[in-house]
Design a protein around this motif. Structure first.
Motif, PDB file in Angstrom:
ATOM      1  N   LEU A  49       0.842  -1.191   0.000  1.00 56.05           N
ATOM      2  CA  LEU A  49       0.000   0.000   0.000  1.00 56.05           C
ATOM      3  C   LEU A  49       0.880   1.244   0.000  1.00 56.05           C
ATOM      4  N   PRO A  50       0.367   2.339  -0.510  1.00 58.11           N
ATOM      5  CA  PRO A  50       1.125   3.601  -0.381  1.00 58.11           C
ATOM      6  C   PRO A  50       1.333   3.951   1.097  1.00 58.11           C
ATOM      7  N   GLU A  51       2.352   4.743   1.354  1.00 60.64           N
ATOM      8  CA  GLU A  51       2.746   5.037   2.728  1.00 60.64           C
ATOM      9  C   GLU A  51       1.607   5.676   3.519  1.00 60.64           C
ATOM     10  N   GLN A  52       0.972   6.686   2.967  1.00 57.07           N
ATOM     11  CA  GLN A  52      -0.084   7.375   3.706  1.00 57.07           C
ATOM     12  C   GLN A  52      -1.308   6.483   3.909  1.00 57.07           C
ATOM     13  N   ALA A  53      -1.607   5.644   2.940  1.00 54.92           N
ATOM     14  CA  ALA A  53      -2.754   4.736   3.085  1.00 54.92           C
ATOM     15  C   ALA A  53      -2.520   3.716   4.197  1.00 54.92           C
ATOM     16  N   SER A  54      -1.297   3.202   4.303  1.00 52.43           N
ATOM     17  CA  SER A  54      -1.021   2.236   5.368  1.00 52.43           C
ATOM     18  C   SER A  54      -1.046   2.904   6.742  1.00 52.43           C
ATOM     19  N   ARG A  55      -0.572   4.149   6.813  1.00 53.48           N
ATOM     20  CA  ARG A  55      -0.630   4.865   8.082  1.00 53.48           C
ATOM     21  C   ARG A  55      -2.083   5.132   8.488  1.00 53.48           C
ATOM     22  N   ASP A  56      -2.886   5.554   7.519  1.00 54.99           N
ATOM     23  CA  ASP A  56      -4.303   5.813   7.812  1.00 54.99           C
ATOM     24  C   ASP A  56      -5.017   4.542   8.239  1.00 54.99           C
ATOM     25  N   LEU A  57      -4.684   3.434   7.611  1.00 59.58           N
ATOM     26  CA  LEU A  57      -5.310   2.161   7.955  1.00 59.58           C
ATOM     27  C   LEU A  57      -4.991   1.759   9.395  1.00 59.58           C
ATOM     28  N   PHE A  58      -3.750   1.915   9.811  1.00 60.13           N
ATOM     29  CA  PHE A  58      -3.376   1.586  11.185  1.00 60.13           C
ATOM     30  C   PHE A  58      -4.032   2.530  12.180  1.00 60.13           C
ATOM     31  N   PHE A  59      -4.148   3.821  11.832  1.00 60.34           N
ATOM     32  CA  PHE A  59      -4.798   4.775  12.727  1.00 60.34           C
ATOM     33  C   PHE A  59      -6.267   4.414  12.920  1.00 60.34           C
ATOM     34  N   VAL A  60      -6.957   4.108  11.830  1.00 60.54           N
ATOM     35  CA  VAL A  60      -8.374   3.746  11.915  1.00 60.54           C
ATOM     36  C   VAL A  60      -8.544   2.445  12.697  1.00 60.54           C
ATOM     37  N   PHE A  61      -7.657   1.491  12.490  1.00 59.97           N
ATOM     38  CA  PHE A  61      -7.720   0.235  13.242  1.00 59.97           C
ATOM     39  C   PHE A  61      -7.557   0.483  14.735  1.00 59.97           C
ATOM     40  N   GLY A  62      -6.594   1.316  15.123  1.00 62.57           N
ATOM     41  CA  GLY A  62      -6.376   1.610  16.540  1.00 62.57           C
ATOM     42  C   GLY A  62      -7.563   2.323  17.164  1.00 62.57           C
ATOM     43  N   ILE A  63      -8.129   3.289  16.451  1.00 65.12           N
ATOM     44  CA  ILE A  63      -9.289   4.009  16.966  1.00 65.12           C
ATOM     45  C   ILE A  63     -10.490   3.072  17.066  1.00 65.12           C
ATOM     46  N   ALA A  64     -10.658   2.187  16.093  1.00 64.89           N
ATOM     47  CA  ALA A  64     -11.781   1.246  16.132  1.00 64.89           C
ATOM     48  C   ALA A  64     -11.671   0.309  17.338  1.00 64.89           C
ATOM     49  N   VAL A  65     -10.488  -0.191  17.601  1.00 69.20           N
ATOM     50  CA  VAL A  65     -10.286  -1.059  18.770  1.00 69.20           C
ATOM     51  C   VAL A  65     -10.602  -0.297  20.054  1.00 69.20           C
ATOM     52  N   ALA A  66     -10.152   0.956  20.129  1.00 68.05           N
ATOM     53  CA  ALA A  66     -10.405   1.757  21.327  1.00 68.05           C
ATOM     54  C   ALA A  66     -11.893   2.044  21.497  1.00 68.05           C
ATOM     55  N   LEU A  67     -12.586   2.365  20.411  1.00 67.56           N
ATOM     56  CA  LEU A  67     -14.016   2.670  20.511  1.00 67.56           C
ATOM     57  C   LEU A  67     -14.836   1.440  20.883  1.00 67.56           C
ATOM     58  N   ILE A  68     -14.482   0.303  20.319  1.00 68.47           N
ATOM     59  CA  ILE A  68     -15.187  -0.930  20.675  1.00 68.47           C
ATOM     60  C   ILE A  68     -14.951  -1.271  22.143  1.00 68.47           C
ATOM     61  N   SER A  69     -13.740  -1.068  22.619  1.00 65.10           N
ATOM     62  CA  SER A  69     -13.439  -1.331  24.028  1.00 65.10           C
ATOM     63  C   SER A  69     -14.195  -0.372  24.947  1.00 65.10           C
ATOM     64  N   LEU A  70     -14.272   0.896  24.542  1.00 67.50           N
ATOM     65  CA  LEU A  70     -15.039   1.856  25.335  1.00 67.50           C
ATOM     66  C   LEU A  70     -16.511   1.471  25.389  1.00 67.50           C
ATOM     67  N   ALA A  71     -17.047   1.026  24.271  1.00 71.17           N
ATOM     68  CA  ALA A  71     -18.446   0.606  24.242  1.00 71.17           C
ATOM     69  C   ALA A  71     -18.666  -0.607  25.143  1.00 71.17           C
ATOM     70  N   ARG A  72     -17.745  -1.556  25.124  1.00 67.50           N
ATOM     71  CA  ARG A  72     -17.883  -2.733  25.978  1.00 67.50           C
ATOM     72  C   ARG A  72     -17.806  -2.359  27.454  1.00 67.50           C
ATOM     73  N   ILE A  73     -16.914  -1.426  27.799  1.00 67.41           N
ATOM     74  CA  ILE A  73     -16.808  -0.967  29.183  1.00 67.41           C
ATOM     75  C   ILE A  73     -18.096  -0.266  29.593  1.00 67.41           C
ATOM     76  N   TRP A  74     -18.608   0.585  28.716  1.00 67.09           N
ATOM     77  CA  TRP A  74     -19.817   1.325  29.031  1.00 67.09           C
ATOM     78  C   TRP A  74     -21.027   0.387  29.223  1.00 67.09           C
ATOM     79  N   PHE A  75     -21.165  -0.594  28.322  1.00 67.78           N
ATOM     80  CA  PHE A  75     -22.286  -1.530  28.460  1.00 67.78           C
ATOM     81  C   PHE A  75     -22.127  -2.448  29.673  1.00 67.78           C
ATOM     82  N   THR A  76     -20.906  -2.719  30.068  1.00 64.18           N
ATOM     83  CA  THR A  76     -20.677  -3.533  31.254  1.00 64.18           C
ATOM     84  C   THR A  76     -21.077  -2.772  32.525  1.00 64.18           C
ATOM     85  N   LEU A  77     -20.789  -1.486  32.541  1.00 62.71           N
ATOM     86  CA  LEU A  77     -21.087  -0.675  33.721  1.00 62.71           C
ATOM     87  C   LEU A  77     -22.555  -0.280  33.826  1.00 62.71           C
ATOM     88  N   ARG A  78     -23.298  -0.377  32.759  1.00 63.97           N
ATOM     89  CA  ARG A  78     -24.728   0.010  32.780  1.00 63.97           C
ATOM     90  C   ARG A  78     -25.584  -1.065  33.287  1.00 63.97           C
TER      91      ARG A  78
END
Length: 76
Positions: free
Chosen positions: A47-76
């Motif tokens: 992949l082009p350099e910027q596309a691979s960087r963007d892909l990793f950034f989106v992957f990291g944010i997605a993992v963090a958001l899913i984890s936040l959602a799981r924490i929130w639903f666990t606490l509710r």
């Protein structure tokens, strides 16, 4: 609960260090692609350099958001 916080930390770490991670894996991908091409195996380029960087950034944010959602639903 500890597992969810670990996933959250992992996602934020991936998002924070997305550029070095993407560059490292892109170099390995280019080396693998050239080695396979030398042996006659058709393999698409990296992949082009910027596309691979963007892909990793989106992957990291997605993992963090899913984890936040799981924490929130666990606490509710």
């Amino acid at each position: 609960m500890l597992l969810e916080f670990t996933h959250l930390l992992l996602g934020l770490t991936i998002a924070l260090f997305h550029a070095p991670l993407a560059d490292f894996l892109r170099k390995r991908d280019c080396a693998l692609a050239s080695a396979l091409r030398e042996r006659g195996i058709a393999f698409p380029g990296a992949l082009p350099e910027q596309a691979s960087r963007d892909l990793f950034f989106v992957f990291g944010i997605a993992v963090a958001l899913i984890s936040l959602a799981r924490i929130w639903f666990t606490l509710r």
